[in-house]
Scaffold this active site. Structure first.
Site, PDB file in Angstrom:
ATOM      1  N   GLU A 491      35.898  41.691  25.034  1.00 35.44           N
ATOM      2  CA  GLU A 491      34.542  42.033  24.565  1.00 35.44           C
ATOM      3  C   GLU A 491      34.113  43.472  24.873  1.00 35.44           C
ATOM      4  OE1 GLU A 491      31.690  38.901  25.557  1.00 35.44           O
ATOM      5  OE2 GLU A 491      33.230  37.368  25.292  1.00 35.44           O
ATOM      6  N   HIS A 701      29.085  35.945  40.154  1.00 40.25           N
ATOM      7  CA  HIS A 701      27.925  36.787  40.459  1.00 40.25           C
ATOM      8  C   HIS A 701      28.117  37.580  41.737  1.00 40.25           C
ATOM      9  CE1 HIS A 701      26.381  33.638  37.774  1.00 40.25           C
ATOM     10  NE2 HIS A 701      25.750  34.649  37.235  1.00 40.25           N
ATOM     11  N   CYS A 733      31.734  32.251  34.605  1.00 36.54           N
ATOM     12  CA  CYS A 733      31.092  32.945  33.487  1.00 36.54           C
ATOM     13  C   CYS A 733      31.899  34.201  33.182  1.00 36.54           C
ATOM     14  CB  CYS A 733      29.641  33.278  33.865  1.00 36.54           C
ATOM     15  SG  CYS A 733      28.631  33.836  32.482  1.00 36.54           S
TER      16      CYS A 733
HETATM   17  N1  GLN Z   1      31.495  35.271  26.472  1.00 33.27           N
HETATM   18  C1  GLN Z   1      30.426  35.783  27.245  1.00 33.27           C
HETATM   19  C2  GLN Z   1      30.979  36.657  28.361  1.00 33.27           C
HETATM   20  O1  GLN Z   1      31.995  36.351  28.871  1.00 33.27           O
HETATM   21  C3  GLN Z   1      29.585  34.677  27.832  1.00 33.27           C
HETATM   22  C4  GLN Z   1      28.421  35.205  28.617  1.00 33.27           C
HETATM   23  C5  GLN Z   1      27.398  34.186  29.054  1.00 33.27           C
HETATM   24  O2  GLN Z   1      27.679  33.037  29.253  1.00 33.27           O
HETATM   25  N2  GLN Z   1      26.173  34.593  29.236  1.00 33.27           N
HETATM   26  O3  GLN Z   1      30.392  37.627  28.765  1.00 33.27           O
HETATM   27 ZN    ZN Z   2      28.056  32.124  31.266  1.00 32.72          ZN
END
Ligand code: GLN
Ligand code: ZN
Length: 768
Positions: A491, A701, A733
């Protein structure tokens, strides 16, 4: 005469001055005095904007260095012992320690943060400990009132009410935080007396909890008790009890009979309260009519708002009327004036904070001096709305026809999950406990710099794309070396998961400076969805194809889901949110199918915001969940059985939406769960969730690198309740906020943990 009023204003300053001031202070680069000075300057500018807009009751005390809930707790000395133990040098640091867990060289666990009702603003949850004191310890509210007075503004102090403060707090020793109510009332009485002594006439007390589903007996008993006591305590003060974000419904009747000076009602979201309020309000009660939407960025229909105001004036006389935004303007950007880059047609349809206050004044003026006093503005407003209604920018008949033609068969996969699972296994040959990540990889200094240079035209598009390709290649090589099974491209081309798609879709506009506070110094700039949404051309396929060309392992296609795009944007108000969401879903569906056609076998559609869209009242939940789930399914179910659909969610507590999650029928769902030590899995276990699951095995985090053993421990916990065949291994995440030096070793430990469990787990492929 009716009075033009405001309930609260954005605190970040017209150019995010608050962000700069507090972040400089946190970095140790300014003194407490500097910070206090910057804050005073923001307050002064805000009061001036409101006075210029013609507001008579201007709020004071609505400013905050971080969040108004923690401010109130702090004023009343609700400070848990762990913060006091750190004994920071000054009050400001004690406050920031509670907010951030870090201040003035001290460190401890911060207060928990959670969403402020159904907004995108977050507040800090006060903690009530055993033997908790509750007394007026700080004079913030009085001081800010006096500060306004010295500048020549007769302000109306705003305070968060005792019921809301206590019900939004969490208690560490009792289940009923209202136990503290009597002590709280004594402290609030003292505050009212001090405000009265300082010269305040009206005090606005916010009780937004009254629009939630509350225990009926408690409210019937405690609400009158609270406000009878507060009103009686300080005869010189008239209390304006403010409610917003919805209708009081069953509580309206009690609220209208309280011995307070005024009651504010949100007539945008709680229009149903209007007639009863006019009928029942006793002659002593002023009604504050929340007619201007404080949650949207659209111009109001002034004629319609004025009609309500006039009706109210006929029924109860304009002397008992205040005109106001529906809620605090904290949730909209400050000023539209500087937005010269918006399409001029779209700009005509918008109103930010300052413009909303001008609308409030205009309605007040019309009420007090007759429509003819503002007839030009009313005409202009009507023309602007008519132009918006008929603009070709809004309508896309092809999209509308597609939405109208959505059939039940568009909302389900070709086969049931068990059948799909077999086909996907055959196509993907993944090992048991497959490892993957959530999508994003570190967004480095350099990446941000190149992005900015590209935006400013310092480097050309081709050079920027070349740079991104190098980033993608780096991410692929890293993942291969780490040994992950399912890769992502990382990304790099996205600065934000909603903005990226918004910029590529038709129907979206972007502001230069339309910031709203999310929490503390963090601000967001939501896109504006103004028209029918459609996709011009594929949005992610080339990036995916490039990434896949670099490796033999499967690379996931990554998309943001329709509900999340909707939830994190300012959404048009001229059609139901559901319709806008379905349009978004169709655009994502086309993208999903293009990815599949390009050869992508695994496609992830993130829906982290699905849960936060839940309405405030339980009765409204099923309606929302039904179209939210439909939208996700519309986006994802067009694919063949062998194509694997993933989704990702990252807000705690899936208990109350577990059925909806199951109905989404994603083949694999990844979840944030490490911080709760897999507790969140319980909902899935209890409901016998049938599809594959990837509970996060480490908290992204924190910069801390988790050990292999620790991850194995969490995986073992998961394996006690989830069959091996159903389990995926991934972080909580996305990793965009981390550094590669943290990410690579952490993921290596994760892969090692999965591999070592694979070798000991009895593995069978026939699941039942
Ligand atoms: N695909 C997104 C990332 O990895 C998901 C982010 C999220 O869950 N807010 O950044
Ligand atoms: Zn997330």
């Amino acid at each position: 005469m009716a009075i033009a009023t405001n309930l609260g204003f954005s605190r970040i300053g017209p150019n995010r001055e608050l962000k700069k001031a507090v972040e400089t202070y946190w970095a140790g680069k300014s003194s407490p005095e500097d910070l206090l000075k910057s804050a005073a300057a923001i307050r002064k500018a805000n009061w001036q904007i409101q006075a210029d807009a013609g507001i008579e009751h201007i709020p004071s005390g609505d400013f905050s260095f971080y969040d108004h809930v923690v401010d109130t707790a702090f004023d009343f000395d609700l400070i848990p012992q762990r913060f006091r133990n750190e004994a920071p040098e000054n009050d400001l640091d004690l406050y920031f320690l509670m907010a951030r867990g870090l201040a003035g060289g001290r460190q401890t666990q911060a207060l928990e943060m959670t969403k402020w009702f159904d907004t995108n603003y977050h507040y800090l949850v006060p903690e009530i400990e055993r033997g908790q004191a509750f007394h007026l310890a700080r004079n913030r509210s009085v001081e800010q009132f006096k500060e306004a007075a010295q500048l020549g503004y007769a302000a109306r102090p705003v305070i968060l009410g005792p019921l809301s403060l206590l019900l939004l707090s969490k208690s560490t020793y009792t289940s009923d935080s209202l136990n503290l109510l009597d002590r709280a009332l004594a402290a609030y009485e003292e505050l009212l007396q001090r405000l009265s002594a300082a010269g305040a006439n009206w005090v606005q007390i916010d009780e937004p909890v009254l629009v939630l589903d509350l225990n009926r007996e408690t409210i019937q008993r405690e609400l009158p008790r609270c406000y009878e006591r507060l009103a009686a305590s300080t005869p010189g003060i008239r209390i304006l009890l403010a409610t917003y974000f919805g209708s009081l419904k069953e509580t309206l009747d009690v609220a209208l009979r309280l011995p307070v000076g005024g009651l504010h009602l949100d007539l945008v979201r709680g229009r149903d309260q209007f007639e009863e309020a006019l009928r029942v309000a006793p002659p002593s009660l002023t009604l504050s009519l929340g007619l201007i939407d404080g949650r949207s960025i659209w111009k109001s229909n002034l004629t319609r708002a004025l009609e309500l105001a006039e009706k109210a004036a006929d029924a109860i006389s304009s002397d008992r009327i205040m005109i106001a935004p529906s809620c605090s303007l904290l949730h909209v950007p400050v000023d539209l004036a500087e937005e010269d880059a918006l399409p001029s047609e779209v700009r005509e349809w918008l109103a930010f904070g300052r413009q909303k206050l001008e609308e409030v004044s205009l309605i007040t003026k019309a009420l007090n001096h007759g429509r003819q006093a503002v007839s030009d503005q009313l005409d202009q407003n009507a023309r602007s709305l008519a132009l918006r209604g008929s603009s070709h920018l809004i309508f896309n008949s092809a999209v509308r026809a597609r939405v109208a033609a959505i059939a039940p068969s568009d909302l389900s996969r070709k086969s049931r999950y068990a059948v799909r699972k077999k086909e996907q296994e055959a196509a993907l040959h993944l090992p048991p406990l497959p490892t993957t990540t959530i999508g994003s990889f570190p967004q480095t200094e350099q990446l941000r710099r190149e992005r900015l240079r590209a935006r400013n035209g310092v480097i050309g598009q081709a050079a920027y794309e070349g740079f991104l390709k190098k980033e993608i290649e780096y991410a692929i090589r890293q993942q291969e070396e780490i040994g992950l099974d399912v890769l992502v491209h990382g990304e790099a081309e996205r600065s934000d998961m909603v903005e990226y798609f918004g910029e590529l879709l038709q129907g979206f506009a972007f502001t230069k400076n339309g910031w709203v506070q999310s929490y503390g110094s963090r601000c967001v700039k939501p896109p504006i969805i103004y028209g029918d949404v459609s996709r011009k051309s594929p949005m992610t396929v080339d990036w995916w194809r490039f990434a896949q060309s670099l490796t033999a392992r499967p690379v996931k296609g990554m998309l943001t889901g329709p509900v999340t795009i909707l939830q994190w944007s300012f959404v048009r108000d001229d059609q139901p949110r559901r319709d806008t969401c379905l349009q978004l879903a169709l655009a994502i569906r086309d993208e999903v199918l293009d990815l599949e056609r390009a050869g992508c076998k695994i496609i992830q559609i993130d829906e982290p915001a699905l849960r936060e869209g839940l309405p405030l009242r339980g009765v409204d939940a099923p309606g929302y969940l039904s179209w939210a789930v439909d939208s996700f399914k519309l986006a994802t179910t067009g694919v063949q059985d062998g194509t694997q659909i993933h989704t990702h969610m990252c807000y705690a507590n899936f208990n109350d939406i577990i059925e909806a999650i199951a109905a989404m029928d994603a083949d694999v769902i990844s979840l944030e769960s490490a911080r709760s030590r897999m507790e969140l899995l319980q909902a899935f276990v209890r409901s016998r969730y049938p599809n594959d699951l990837g509970p996060g095995v480490y908290d992204i985090h924190s910069p801390r690198i988790p050990e292999e053993g620790e991850i194995k421990g969490l995986l073992r916990r998961a394996l006690e309740v989830i069959p091996t065949e159903q389990l995926w291994v991934n972080p909580d995440c996305g990793l965009k906020t981390r550094r590669w030096e943290e990410v690579s070793p952490a993921l290596k430990n994760m892969v090692a943990a999965a591999r070592s469990l694979r070798s000991v787990q009895p593995w069978s492929t026939n699941r039942t």
